[in-house]
Design an enzyme around this catalytic site. Structure first.
Site, short mmCIF file in Angstrom:
data_model
loop_
_atom_site.label_atom_id
_atom_site.label_comp_id
_atom_site.label_asym_id
_atom_site.label_seq_id
_atom_site.Cartn_x
_atom_site.Cartn_y
_atom_site.Cartn_z
CD GLU A 182 68.11 41.84 27.66
OE1 GLU A 182 67.92 42.67 28.55
OE2 GLU A 182 68.68 40.76 27.87
CD1 TRP A 183 71.85 42.82 29.04
CD2 TRP A 183 73.44 44.39 28.90
NE1 TRP A 183 71.92 43.46 30.27
CE2 TRP A 183 72.88 44.41 30.21
CE3 TRP A 183 74.45 45.32 28.61
CZ2 TRP A 183 73.30 45.31 31.19
CZ3 TRP A 183 74.88 46.21 29.59
CH2 TRP A 183 74.31 46.19 30.85
CD GLN B 60 70.11 46.09 30.94
OE1 GLN B 60 70.26 45.87 32.14
NE2 GLN B 60 69.47 45.25 30.15
CG PHE C 140 63.20 41.61 29.50
CD1 PHE C 140 62.92 40.46 30.24
CD2 PHE C 140 64.12 41.50 28.46
CE1 PHE C 140 63.53 39.24 29.95
CE2 PHE C 140 64.74 40.28 28.17
CZ PHE C 140 64.44 39.15 28.91
CD GLU D 212 68.33 41.33 36.77
OE1 GLU D 212 68.22 40.63 35.73
OE2 GLU D 212 69.31 42.04 37.01
CD1 TRP E 252 64.64 42.62 32.77
CD2 TRP E 252 65.87 43.57 34.36
NE1 TRP E 252 65.56 43.42 32.15
CE2 TRP E 252 66.33 44.01 33.09
CE3 TRP E 252 66.51 44.05 35.53
CZ2 TRP E 252 67.40 44.91 32.96
CZ3 TRP E 252 67.57 44.92 35.39
CH2 TRP E 252 68.00 45.34 34.11
CG ASN F 118 73.48 42.00 37.63
OD1 ASN F 118 72.50 41.65 38.30
ND2 ASN F 118 73.56 41.77 36.33
CD GLU F 119 72.38 38.03 35.63
OE1 GLU F 119 72.89 37.95 34.50
OE2 GLU F 119 71.15 37.96 35.83
C1 FCB Z 1 69.93 39.59 33.22
C2 FCB Z 1 70.61 40.93 33.38
C3 FCB Z 1 69.73 42.11 33.10
C4 FCB Z 1 68.78 41.87 31.95
C5 FCB Z 1 68.09 40.54 32.07
C6 FCB Z 1 67.11 40.24 30.98
O1 FCB Z 1 70.88 38.62 32.95
O2 FCB Z 1 71.12 41.08 34.69
O3 FCB Z 1 70.55 43.25 32.92
O4 FCB Z 1 69.41 42.06 30.76
O5 FCB Z 1 69.03 39.51 32.15
#
Ligand code: FCB
Length: 482
Positions: free
Chosen positions: A443-444, A20, A452, A387, A436, A165-166
């Site tokens: 943002e993906w 990112q 953000f 985050e 965050w 992460n997640e």
């Molecule tokens: C989370 C992600 C992070 C970012 C936020 C907004 O799910 O871990 O990379 O994109 O959302």
């Protein structure tokens, strides 16, 4: 809320991830990752890419200065796996990648900023996707080699490490609805569960090698970052209450089932092992009941590795939602949400004002609820909020002054920080909080359309950085004056 509401040694940080913010796609002999390729694939909803992103690769010193000037004492960032192992395999180390991260870590330590290092934040080396099908197979155990080499090369005192992460978002967005790389959506009743399963196993093996070979020397700690919204039952009806519980099982329980309780139990009653580790770890019962044999099984050895695998829980939390029971309309369960049997209530406005993303409702009290839920369910583990934040719509920001005047974000942070402080006074063991994000960034699936950052990045003017009111609010908060 004031700084005094938190313990003195509390970490206040900002977070980012490699794809990112870094850019430098073709520099330092970095290999391609699945996001490089996904964002070039026609038909994906991605309308941009991270080739340059916000150029932290070249500007890390400036960014570290900024973090320090704003007064944060921690920075959470991730390592791009394909920068260190361009072919992904974890055998041939690219020293350029190692030195980039060494420089970044040194710059942070020089300023007294604690690095929180995430080893995997979604940018899987592309070669692993094509040669071994990414997270769908056990071969992804190569993660272990990545970690072993990394621990050896990036050895530091007291680093805090996050394996993955997640994993939920990789499973659901990457292998169920396909809006994230690798964009798979054809087998939603099996692939998300395999992708999740192999992430858990990769996490456990990385923790194992860290504990056996490095932890004693390094004195650091290692954990997993999970994401969990608060699920508020839509009504008092028992069906809605259990739908809300189920929702949390399908978010948090999927990745955290009873780690802590079992560790504690083992310590008190070691003889319990005689009954076999079968009773020690599994996915939540609600998941087993709904997924049957589509939910993979762990071997006894894997259960053992998993049940002791967290020094802390990293919690990413942005929002809360109202959840109602969805009676199954057919026997043919399809996507994760249908299998969960929940309705993610569309009248979400009722639960709080909305930020730019359609999933992000501002509900500060939800964070206190999730923190208390974790404390109660898992024997009060150490927690970092890894985050928390909200976004603005890029297209609605026309002038710089307007972008910098982010009042809604200031209120968001005030509210959520107060919620963390309340959880601490409830007895929850929260040790740190990360906003965050440091900067506006990629943002993906939303590209650069959502912002953000605490710091505005001027995409049209050389990616210059401009602290927003929220960043300045944090600085005053740290000094005890607002
Ligand atoms: C989370 C992600 C992070 C970012 C936020 C907004 O799910 O871990 O990379 O994109 O959302």
């Amino acid at each position: 809320v004031t700084r005094n509401d938190f313990p003195e040694d509390f970490f206040f940080g900002v977070a980012t991830s490699a794809y990112q913010v870094e850019g430098g796609r073709a520099e330092g002999r970095r290999g391609d990752n699945i996001w490089d390729v996904f964002s070039e694939t026609e038909g994906t909803i991605v309308i941009a890419n991270g080739d340059i992103a916000v150029d932290q690769y070249h500007r890390y010193k400036e960014d570290v200065d900024l973090i320090s000037k704003l007064g944060f004492n921690a920075y959470r960032f991730s390592l791009s796996w394909s920068r260190i192992f361009p072919d992904g395999l974890g055998t041939k180390v690219n020293e350029d990648g190692i030195s980039y991260y060494n420089n970044l870590i040194n710059a942070l330590l020089d300023k007294g900023i604690q690095p929180f290092v995430t080893l995997y934040h979604w940018d899987l080396p592309y070669n692993l996707q094509t040669s071994i099908e990414g997270w769908l197979t056990k071969k992804i155990g190569v993660f272990f080699h990545l970690c072993r080499n990394l621990f050896r090369k990036l050895w530091r005192q007291s680093e805090t490490l996050v394996t993955i992460n997640e994993p939920l978002q990789t499973a659901v967005n990457g292998y169920d609805i396909g809006i994230f790389a690798p964009g798979r959506k054809d087998n939603p009743s099996t692939e998300p569960y395999l992708a999740a399963h192999h992430q858990l196993l990769a996490h456990a093996s990385a923790v194992d090698v860290y504990r056996k070979k490095f932890k004693a020397k390094q004195g650091g700690e290692i954990g997993l970052v999970v994401d969990c919204e608060w699920a508020e039952p839509f009504s008092d009806r028992i069906e809605d209450k259990s739908a809300a519980e189920r929702r949390i099982d399908f978010q948090l329980g999927w990745y955290c089932y009873k780690h802590f309780f079992l560790l504690f139990f083992y310590q008190l009653f070691p003889f319990v092992k005689v009954f076999g580790p079968n009773i020690l770890w599994d996915y939540p019962k609600t998941m087993r009941a709904r997924l049957g044999s589509n939910l993979p099984q762990f071997s006894d050895r894997e259960k053992e590795l998993l049940h002791r695998s967290l020094d802390f829980v990293g919690l990413n939390h942005y929002t809360s939602r109202l959840i109602a029971h969805m009676p199954s309309t057919s026997d043919q369960f399809y996507q994760v949400q249908e299998i969960e049997g929940i309705v993610n209530w569309p009248g979400g406005e009722a639960i709080g004002p909305r930020a730019a993303s359609d999933w992000l409702y501002v509900v500060p009290w939800g964070l206190r609820k999730v923190l208390n839920y974790i404390a109660k369910k898992y024997e009060n583990p150490m927690i970092y909020v890894t985050e928390n934040g909200m976004d603005d719509e890029d297209s609605k920001v026309s002038a710089l002054e307007q972008a910098l005047d982010d009042k809604m974000r200031v209120d968001y942070f005030k509210g959520y920080l107060a919620s963390v402080a309340q959880a601490i006074s409830d007895g929850v063991d929260v040790r740190g909080y990360f906003a965050w994000s440091l900067l506006d960034n990629f943002e993906w699936a939303q590209g650069y359309t959502k912002r953000f950052g605490l710091v505005y990045v001027d995409y049209k003017n050389g990616l210059s950085r401009h602290p927003k009111a929220s960043a300045l609010w944090f600085s005053k908060f740290f000094k005890g004056a607002q």
